[in-house]
Enzyme design. Structure first.
Site, PDB file in Angstrom:
ATOM      1  CB  ALA A 290      40.098  48.515  49.930  1.00 35.32           C
TER       2      ALA A 290
ATOM      3  N   GLY B  76      35.929  46.260  48.222  1.00 32.78           N
ATOM      4  CA  GLY B  76      35.487  46.480  49.598  1.00 32.78           C
ATOM      5  C   GLY B  76      34.111  47.124  49.688  1.00 32.78           C
TER       6      GLY B  76
ATOM      7  CD  GLU C 249      35.599  42.249  49.992  1.00 32.37           C
ATOM      8  OE1 GLU C 249      36.252  43.305  49.853  1.00 32.37           O
ATOM      9  OE2 GLU C 249      36.125  41.147  50.231  1.00 32.37           O
TER      10      GLU C 249
ATOM     11  CD  GLU D 108      38.382  42.741  45.598  1.00 30.25           C
ATOM     12  OE1 GLU D 108      37.709  42.258  44.666  1.00 30.25           O
ATOM     13  OE2 GLU D 108      37.864  43.286  46.589  1.00 30.25           O
TER      14      GLU D 108
HETATM   15  N1  COA Z   1      41.024  53.443  45.713  1.00 29.34           N
HETATM   16  C1  COA Z   1      41.593  54.661  45.651  1.00 29.34           C
HETATM   17  N2  COA Z   1      41.140  55.642  44.844  1.00 29.34           N
HETATM   18  C2  COA Z   1      40.085  55.356  44.076  1.00 29.34           C
HETATM   19  C3  COA Z   1      39.446  54.111  44.070  1.00 29.34           C
HETATM   20  C4  COA Z   1      39.963  53.124  44.944  1.00 29.34           C
HETATM   21  N3  COA Z   1      39.406  51.903  45.057  1.00 29.34           N
HETATM   22  N4  COA Z   1      38.428  54.124  43.169  1.00 29.34           N
HETATM   23  C5  COA Z   1      38.433  55.352  42.637  1.00 29.34           C
HETATM   24  N5  COA Z   1      39.423  56.095  43.166  1.00 29.34           N
HETATM   25  C6  COA Z   1      39.778  57.502  42.860  1.00 29.34           C
HETATM   26  C7  COA Z   1      40.528  57.606  41.536  1.00 29.34           C
HETATM   27  O1  COA Z   1      41.903  57.318  41.736  1.00 29.34           O
HETATM   28  C8  COA Z   1      40.259  59.051  41.183  1.00 29.34           C
HETATM   29  O2  COA Z   1      41.094  59.859  41.979  1.00 29.34           O
HETATM   30  P1  COA Z   1      41.914  61.103  41.324  1.00 29.34           P
HETATM   31  O3  COA Z   1      40.829  61.994  40.741  1.00 29.34           O
HETATM   32  O4  COA Z   1      42.635  61.705  42.463  1.00 29.34           O
HETATM   33  O5  COA Z   1      42.781  60.520  40.263  1.00 29.34           O
HETATM   34  C9  COA Z   1      38.830  59.255  41.669  1.00 29.34           C
HETATM   35  O6  COA Z   1      38.591  58.244  42.648  1.00 29.34           O
HETATM   36  C10 COA Z   1      37.797  59.131  40.576  1.00 29.34           C
HETATM   37  O7  COA Z   1      37.950  57.861  39.973  1.00 29.34           O
HETATM   38  P2  COA Z   1      38.123  57.638  38.383  1.00 29.34           P
HETATM   39  O8  COA Z   1      38.831  56.338  38.187  1.00 29.34           O
HETATM   40  O9  COA Z   1      38.747  58.852  37.776  1.00 29.34           O
HETATM   41  O10 COA Z   1      36.610  57.546  37.931  1.00 29.34           O
HETATM   42  P3  COA Z   1      36.045  56.796  36.638  1.00 29.34           P
HETATM   43  O11 COA Z   1      34.633  57.226  36.499  1.00 29.34           O
HETATM   44  O12 COA Z   1      36.952  56.991  35.487  1.00 29.34           O
HETATM   45  O13 COA Z   1      36.080  55.231  36.996  1.00 29.34           O
HETATM   46  C11 COA Z   1      35.783  53.300  38.434  1.00 29.34           C
HETATM   47  C12 COA Z   1      35.272  54.707  38.037  1.00 29.34           C
HETATM   48  C13 COA Z   1      34.992  52.871  39.663  1.00 29.34           C
HETATM   49  C14 COA Z   1      35.536  52.308  37.283  1.00 29.34           C
HETATM   50  C15 COA Z   1      37.295  53.369  38.748  1.00 29.34           C
HETATM   51  O14 COA Z   1      37.510  54.424  39.675  1.00 29.34           O
HETATM   52  C16 COA Z   1      37.876  52.121  39.334  1.00 29.34           C
HETATM   53  O15 COA Z   1      38.072  51.146  38.628  1.00 29.34           O
HETATM   54  N6  COA Z   1      38.170  52.115  40.656  1.00 29.34           N
HETATM   55  C17 COA Z   1      38.835  51.049  41.316  1.00 29.34           C
HETATM   56  C18 COA Z   1      37.875  49.906  41.544  1.00 29.34           C
HETATM   57  C19 COA Z   1      38.589  48.746  42.215  1.00 29.34           C
HETATM   58  O16 COA Z   1      39.440  48.096  41.650  1.00 29.34           O
HETATM   59  N7  COA Z   1      38.197  48.476  43.470  1.00 29.34           N
HETATM   60  C20 COA Z   1      38.704  47.385  44.222  1.00 29.34           C
HETATM   61  C21 COA Z   1      39.795  47.820  45.107  1.00 29.34           C
HETATM   62  S1  COA Z   1      40.441  46.441  46.030  1.00 29.34           S
END
Ligand code: COA
Length: 260
Positions: A66, A112, A115, A135
């Site tokens: 999400a 999400g 999910e 989460e």
């Molecule tokens: N919500 C909002 N933005 C998100 C996102 C999320 N769940 N997941 C990734 N993004 C965005 C990042 O903020 C980044 O945006 P920016 O370039 O404007 O800063 C972009 O997507 C790229 O992500 P980034 O984190 O730079 O890539 P990465 O390769 O370093 O890491 C992940 C990849 C998936 C490990 C990491 O993005 C992450 O941990 N995401 C969140 C996962 C999460 O907790 N999901 C559950 C949400 S309830």
């Protein structure tokens, strides 16, 4: 309807819905959830669509969760509303769709995203896929059905560990756990998913809809899956597809189901 965050295309009985926010790793913001609701609803109502595949754009992410930026300052009531609205519009909606939905997991499926994949009727992953419900690392719990569907799919103990550790599992582990049915290379993911879709399309779509309803009933609070099966079994006898399927067998020919 014009979409800003998804692409939906239909060819030869198959609707492919692609989540298309690559700069945010396809994270589900409110607009994307609304667009997905609309696309799934349209596909279900389209008599030409026999199967739906949901996937993410690019090679990195199916859906990275999400959109955290949208709910970071929510109150208790807003949090509850976010979960219930999302479940009604997308996650429960997909799980209960009468048209089969396959999730083709092409990369990160987190929060999400996992999910959504779990709400689909089954899952196929490419070998680079990583899945998890992170989460609790954000101080929240899965709110789009994850605490229910993950234990249903992989067992309570494994789900507890995945949710408590907020860890990710790779595609082979997901396969071993029964979370995904197949693992393919990245290049083969869509073709493999389409092959399974075409096998499904040969069968009666109305019988498949009854099967989905009966299987899901067994997982619904207060419903008896065996009773639902009896009712759905009976319903099949009133369909044109049943007459066609049984006649084709007796006449030693291939059935040509009208889907009625
Ligand atoms: N919500 C909002 N933005 C998100 C996102 C999320 N769940 N997941 C990734 N993004 C965005 C990042 O903020 C980044 O945006 P920016 O370039 O404007 O800063 C972009 O997507 C790229 O992500 P980034 O984190 O730079 O890539 P990465 O390769 O370093 O890491 C992940 C990849 C998936 C490990 C990491 O993005 C992450 O941990 N995401 C969140 C996962 C999460 O907790 N999901 C559950 C949400 S309830």
């Amino acid at each position: 309807m014009n979409f800003n965050n998804i692409i939906s295309e239909t060819t030869k009985g198959l609707t492919t819905i692609i989540i298309n926010r690559p700069s945010k790793l396809n994270a589900l913001n409110e607009e994307t959830i609304n667009e997905l609701h609309h696309a799934f609803k349209t596909a279900e109502q389209d008599r030409n669509t026999k199967v739906i595949i949901i996937t993410g754009t690019g090679e990195k992410a199916f859906v990275a969760g999400a959109d955290i930026s949208e709910f970071a300052d929510f109150s208790v009531a807003e949090g509850e509303n976010l979960a219930s609205k999302g479940q009604a519009l997308l996650f429960d909606f997909v799980a209960n769709l009468s048209t089969p939905v396959i999730a083709a997991i092409n990369g990160f499926a987190l929060g999400g995203g996992l999910e959504l994949a779990m709400a689909a009727h089954f899952r196929i992953a490419s070998d680079n896929a990583k899945m998890g419900l992170p989460e609790v690392s954000l101080g929240v719990i899965p709110g789009y059905g994850g605490t229910q569907r993950l234990p249903q799919l992989i067992g309570k103990g494994r789900a507890m560990e995945m949710i408590m550790t907020a860890g990710m599992i790779d595609a082979d582990t997901a396969h071993k756990f029964g979370l995904v049915n197949h693992v393919t290379t990245q290049e083969e993911l869509m073709e493999f998913s389409q092959k399974i879709a075409s096998k499904i399309m040969r069968n009666s779509s109305v019988a498949i809809a009854s099967a989905i309803a009966a299987i899901n009933a067994g997982f619904e609070e207060g419903e008896n899956g065996f009773d639902a099966e009896v009712i759905q079994f009976g319903i099949c006898f009133g369909t044109v597809d049943f007459k066609e399927g049984t006649s084709a067998f007796l006449e030693k020919r291939r059935a040509d189901f009208p889907g009625e």
